[in-house]
Write an enzyme that holds these catalytic residues in place. Structure first.
Site, PDB file in Angstrom:
ATOM      1  N   GLU A  33      40.749 -56.949 -18.646  1.00 29.98           N
ATOM      2  CA  GLU A  33      39.914 -58.136 -18.900  1.00 29.98           C
ATOM      3  C   GLU A  33      38.467 -57.933 -18.465  1.00 29.98           C
ATOM      4  OE1 GLU A  33      42.401 -60.915 -16.858  1.00 29.98           O
ATOM      5  OE2 GLU A  33      43.261 -61.703 -18.710  1.00 29.98           O
ATOM      6  N   LYS A  84      39.879 -53.084 -14.996  1.00 26.94           N
ATOM      7  CA  LYS A  84      40.560 -53.986 -14.070  1.00 26.94           C
ATOM      8  C   LYS A  84      42.021 -53.593 -13.911  1.00 26.94           C
ATOM      9  CE  LYS A  84      41.570 -58.963 -13.614  1.00 26.94           C
ATOM     10  NZ  LYS A  84      41.746 -60.176 -14.422  1.00 26.94           N
ATOM     11  N   GLN A  85      42.649 -53.288 -15.010  1.00 26.20           N
ATOM     12  CA  GLN A  85      44.065 -52.943 -14.945  1.00 26.20           C
ATOM     13  C   GLN A  85      44.408 -52.046 -16.123  1.00 26.20           C
ATOM     14  OE1 GLN A  85      45.480 -57.209 -15.988  1.00 26.20           O
ATOM     15  NE2 GLN A  85      47.218 -55.907 -16.473  1.00 26.20           N
ATOM     16  N   TRP A 108      51.944 -63.225 -20.053  1.00 24.05           N
ATOM     17  CA  TRP A 108      52.617 -62.028 -20.566  1.00 24.05           C
ATOM     18  C   TRP A 108      53.191 -61.194 -19.435  1.00 24.05           C
ATOM     19  CZ3 TRP A 108      50.697 -56.653 -20.884  1.00 24.05           C
ATOM     20  CH2 TRP A 108      49.516 -56.446 -20.155  1.00 24.05           C
ATOM     21  N   ASP A 109      52.821 -61.526 -18.209  1.00 23.13           N
ATOM     22  CA  ASP A 109      53.420 -60.908 -17.031  1.00 23.13           C
ATOM     23  C   ASP A 109      54.938 -60.926 -17.116  1.00 23.13           C
ATOM     24  OD1 ASP A 109      50.797 -61.723 -16.535  1.00 23.13           O
ATOM     25  OD2 ASP A 109      51.138 -62.136 -14.421  1.00 23.13           O
TER      26      ASP A 109
END
Lengths: 768, 768
Positions: A490, A602-603, A358-359
């Site tokens: 994640e 994480k993000q 999905w990046d």
């Protein structure tokens, strides 16, 4: 992290001094690619030290048999792997009877690598003394032609400095290669044919299972002081998957001897007869010639930079960082072929099987939309359209959905799922949302609606169907919920009601419904075709809307924030700043359960939603959510800092924005995570571009108008970037004192800068 | 499910008729074991059809290298595997030049297997016609001596029926065996030595990595019409890991020829010189002789049955089922050795590496406590005490705990973790609770407190420390929470506040605190020793108690139930009865994410808590929770129906209780889950025993008194069981009309039956 590794330079990546411990890292950083093929910066000559050999061909993959400890229903049986391709760069070298091997030389001096990003070539030079006492000066230059993307070229020069020399060049092609990351240590290539003809060599092999046929070719010439000696090989050794030629020359002290090697691949994706195609490629390469190819290369990269360059004045490391990112993105994907995509490691490594995450939609498309012809982004959208059937099959056969619901794979090469962690593969379903968002984003940016009736609407319908089926009604909450997901963060698995996922699910349904209406009115023929094809009726759309209009979003009224998921506030909410540094990175220091129950992110997750749907929220909402979540975010994903940087800039937290920018732009160059030897983080590089353009530059598209709110980190004197906005090239220059805007061509453009309209006449600098 | 497979019989498991498709299943069902070794019912003679060869030695294991798709921090690098041991039962047979192989015979008649559970032997007989036309009658009897647990015996008879026959017997020992479930297809045995001496053969091998040395031995004799011919081998073929003897006899039509083979293992766990020990074992076997060993075997099993038998009148299938379960439990574990435990497949298969699960404490200990000398259960507790250091190491090194917190492994052989799914290995931490509960349960049942000051208290402290550290404070709830766990219901992963886990965590701390106080008073020397060893102060205990006294338990006031976990009521609560049968078993039909977000429960979870802590809740609470959770329970774990059966019986839902009982008691015999070929479900067999004794019989221990509330399923005429209660043997007989109680010995015993005290005089039947 190693800040002293790469020399600061505006246009080049430079390493000075030979260090055996850096060879693998430099092999990644100095990788070259041209969108069609690429390779790590492995030495041409033999090297007995630690190395990670890697050559890659876009679109060529192998389905490796899945390896798991414990099988879960729904896992894919196979797993497409980025494939280590046959080696065409190899040239074994012997000087006065001894192999040239940097691992066994008695002395190495003036060792220097340069990746010239402006001109698109890689050079390595050194002076080495062999055990037999001879000292040679070596210079090797290599590039992969952007214009002729089946052609690569090497010029390898040797000048003996202290003795006369007999030099044996043994250039070869080798299809006997394997992947470092095979699951079962299998070979992936089956050799088919080896052919030679004077200075030309051809090794044809095909991938096992996928049967991609590839001819790897070479053409060699030997020079003395740049004069072609017109030598033929002294001998040729063929093996079933390898051919190696031997040339021998004697040169006097101080005389430069060279081998020039053309090489590359012709593949069955593009040719019926790959051998004949390889012969044509050699014909073309030798006709154009090395010097002209190199000069064309500089010109081709010049054109790429013309559109995509970002300049930064007063901060050479930042300048080098952003150019490295832009350079790598262009090396990886040029957008010519809708069968290709942007692998997370590009052509710099093989980690993470599969090329598409999905990046692409969440991070890369904005870069390609703004710096290339808009057909490039359209090709990226088409890639997903072409894989819609497989996404439907994936949802149906692996996960039990029906009626055309589509779940795009987490990782893919050909549309099939290539990943097997249930918490990711089965549950990180928000990826579907980014694919729909990219369709919206493409239209928002380009104003070209035609993609939606042609292709996009079918994708949207598949995705809306998925969300409708995936949500369930909570009798307790009297709202629709989405249970058991992994969000963008994640470091949480199998959670309920991830805000980001719920939000984008609702948005997907709403957006699809709106596009159905618009297409029905504006493109009735397409509407009829699609509705008939997908068998969609009003009752079904109503059922979708019932879910979308009654979707549950977890929030805390007390804190005025959305909750990343149900129960987030039950965590032990120690902010990152109070976390012992020795415990970080937590994904290396902690067991997985500890990571999961921690509050650490994480993000960007809730904030990713705020990034996509910025206009849906007030600045105050953004600030509250940003302040809350930033304090728990460890940014252990390369995709995280860019979103935080953009939002920090928007919130006028410029120091923070700058820190995040640095973290992303030099992630690989400074080897923050001590893993660059595995390859570079390609997709996150697009996030770096966004940090400047959308973060500092404040670029947005609203109602078909280009908006800017330029800001500049105090560390910089000025920066500039260009945007291809609906075929008008807008150049933005920002300094602390002023911002200027110019538009190429012959049409004026009305921008919105800091909330006010600014009419920019063509080729006239507008200043604010 | 196959209800017609095994012939109904009160005391034997009988299969009639040869079916190649049943061979592997029967190999499991007819397995024999004696606690020290065991084997699947593989044929002695060669067999070219589908077979799963398995011989096993208690306590002998191999650490297989972990296989995962995606590594997570905290996973164990190695993974103890139940090891397929050298084959000693093999006897290749040739009759008139043709191999006896049931897969290639032209005719097989009167094929019959019998596992005689009363006497502890396994018999196989058939009449077969070979391709060469000879018809032979074969009878093979095999048993593993209970008294002499290194000795096994086979008598294999062949009677030619239509021709004279030349018979070649080729008995062998073979250490060249491998596991079906190796991760990396490695061999686990290294051959050391092969020795022979007339009719004796010895193969010594050692396990790789663990270096357990095992001598596998045999002694052969050849008989004609039961007369020992005193033959020596005609020839001997030795390989590095195998020895095979050849005997040849000629027999006339109708004359019975036999080979008698003694065999077994002597292992370095018990002997310094395994070869000498094997020679002694042969000496013992030949001295006692086959017939005497067999007669001793009947007597030994008679003694086991005397204590552990359950009779059921009027339902032969139920009778056969319960006896099969009791028989298998006794074959697997006899409690002589605290280094051993109860593997989930016993000696019937190799699936699920490791021998020890929380099954032992939660399901098996009650059976062993009530049917054996109480030192047997104490040995099972001691097993965990001996592994306490490793449990502390596991918590510290793998999972980041400190200060002596212990987390027992999910699966183990030697105390080290043997499992690698993060959601199980790292998160199914409730197992710690069952280990503490077993200590309480042992004292409750036996009245023997000495184990606690001696050993148990240290285990309890390690466990209490774990729970204290594992809980965290929710500022939102103002209570302690336990985040990110998997409860007994493994169809939920990484959930928050699993009721069962939170409840048992609190109980563990409370119970440990209480035992610390009692030991301080009653065993001050032990208290001092332990406190000094584990460095435990009052402040720490207070910190524990703060967690325990303020633990959060999810509940629904509206429904009057505890919630299995936070958010359970958000699920789409379709009861199992409304679930399409074609969707079941869901673990085979659904992808894992779908299983997880469904409301369906694999095995008792909240209800497991109600089972352990029945007295903490009212009957009404039990009923509300039972009715709610039973409706969502799919019982896809073999450990589930027994708890539901016990609770249904308590709630006077006798039809339901009976249905659950049936499901558990004949799980393997009727092959409910079509997987018996992998081995039997040993640990759940103890649950079947509990269903009768605790469910129908209503046995409880309260305040050191044995309570009963006898009920009987309407399908049965009567049933009986025995309980060894504090060295008094209580026999309970229940029919619809009455219940009777007798006590052996010379001391009266005051029972509580249906809430009233009943004084039972020794050897006098008390009737109610």
């Amino acid at each position: 992290m190693n800040q002293d590794y790469i020399q600061p330079d505006n246009w080049s990546i430079i390493e000075e001094g030979f260090d055996v411990e850096r060879v693998k890292s430099s092999e990644s950083l100095f990788s070259i690619g041209n969108g069609a093929m690429g390779q790590r910066a492995n030495f041409e000559e033999q090297y007995s030290g630690k190395t990670f050999q890697g050559s890659y061909i876009a679109g060529i993959y192998y389905p490796d048999k899945t390896k798991v400890g414990w099988w879960k229903n729904g896992y894919p049986k196979y797993f497409a792997k980025v494939l280590n391709a046959p080696n065409w760069i190899g040239i074994d070298i012997e000087i006065n009877g001894e192999a040239l091997d940097l691992n066994s030389c008695t002395k190495i001096e003036k060792y220097r690598r340069e990746l010239n990003m402006q001109e698109g070539w890689y050079n390595r030079s050194f002076t080495a003394t062999l055990q037999n006492g001879i000292t040679v000066e070596v210079n090797s230059r290599r590039f992969l032609s952007i214009n002729e993307d089946e052609i690569g070229a090497i010029k390898f020069d040797i000048t003996p400095l202290n003795q006369d020399a007999t030099i044996i060049y043994k250039p070869y092609l080798d299809a006997g290669v394997s992947n470092e990351d095979t699951n079962w240590e299998e070979k992936f290539w089956e050799p088919l044919d080896v052919a030679t003809d004077n200075n030309k060599g051809f090794v044809t092999a095909q991938t096992l299972k996928t049967a991609f046929k590839v001819t790897t070719y070479m053409h060699n010439s030997i020079f003395e002081n740049d004069k072609d000696l017109q030598l033929s090989p002294l001998s040729i050794e063929n093996e079933v998957d390898k051919t190696q030629f031997t040339y021998q020359v004697s040169v006097s002290k101080s005389i430069k001897s060279s081998i020039q090697k053309f090489g590359g691949y012709t593949v069955s994706l593009n040719h019926n007869n790959t051998l004949e195609a390889a012969k044509s490629a050699i014909e073309k390469a030798t006709t154009i010639g090395y010097e002209q190819l190199l000069s064309d290369q500089k010109e081709a990269w010049g054109k790429i930079w013309e559109m995509s360059d970002i300049t930064i004045k007063g901060d050479v490391k930042a300048q080098q960082g952003i150019r490295f990112n832009i350079f790598q993105l262009n090396q990886t994907y040029l957008g010519k072929d809708s069968r290709l995509n942007i692998g997370p490691k590009g052509f710099t490594g093989e980690k993470y099987g599969g090329s598409t995450y999905w990046d692409t939609e969440a991070y890369c498309i904005p870069f390609y939309m703004a710096t290339k012809d808009q057909k490039v982004a359209r090709n990226l959208l088409t890639y997903r359209y072409n894989q819609l059937d497989k996404a439907i099959e994936n949802a149906e056969q692996n996960l039990g959905f029906n009626n055309g619901a589509a779940l795009y794979p987490m990782v893919t090469m050909n549309g099939e799922e290539c990943h097997n962690e249930w918490e990711i593969t089965h549950e990180e379903i928000h990826r579907n949302g980014a694919i729909a968002f990219a369709i919206f984003n493409f239209y928002r940016f380009t104003g070209d609606y035609s993609y939606i009736p042609e292709k996009g609407l079918e994708v949207l319908i598949g995705i809306a169907r998925f969300w409708h089926q995936r949500a369930s009604y909570s009798n307790d909450k009297k709202q629709y919920v989405i249970l058991g997901v992994t969000g963008p963060n994640e470091y949480e698995n199998n959670i309920n009601n991830n805000f980001y996922t719920n939000y984008i699910a609702k948005w997907c349904i709403d957006y699809t419904t709106a596009q159905l209406k618009r297409v029905a009115i504006e493109y009735p023929k397409d509407h009829k075709r699609i509705i008939e094809k997908v068998k969609l009726g009003d009752a079904e759309i109503q059922a979708w809307n019932k879910v979308a209009s009654n979707m549950y979003f977890p929030k805390s009224e007390a804190l005025g924030i959305y909750l990343q998921q149900d129960g987030f506030l039950d965590k032990d909410l120690v902010p990152v700043k109070d976390l012992d540094k020795a415990q970080r990175p937590i994904n290396q220091k902690w067991s997985w359960d500890r990571v999961l129950r921690s509050p650490y992110i994480k993000q960007a997750d809730v904030l990713q939603g705020f990034y996509f749907f910025e206009d849906h929220f007030t600045r105050e909402e953004l600030e509250r959510n940003f302040d809350f979540y930033e304090s728990f975010t460890v940014h252990e994903s390369s995709l995280s800092p860019c979103v935080h940087s953009i939002q920090a800039a928007k919130l006028d937290k410029m120091d923070m924005a700058y820190q995040f920018y640095l973290r992303t732009s030099r992630l690989d160059l400074d080897d923050y995570n001590k893993e660059v030897e595995e390859g570079c983080h390609i997709t996150s590089m697009a996030g770096t571009w966004m940090s400047i353009v959308e973060g500092f530059g404040g670029m947005r598209i609203k109602n078909s108008q280009l908006h800017f709110t330029p800001k500049i980190p105090k560390e910089w004197e000025a920066y500039s970037f260009k945007i291809n906005f609906r075929n008008q090239i807008v150049t933005v220059n920002v300094s602390a004192a002023q911002s200027t805007f110019t538009v190429d061509g012959n049409q004026e453009l009305v921008l919105n800068v800091n909330g006010k309209e600014l009419t920019v006449a063509p080729n006239v600098v507008a200043t604010i």
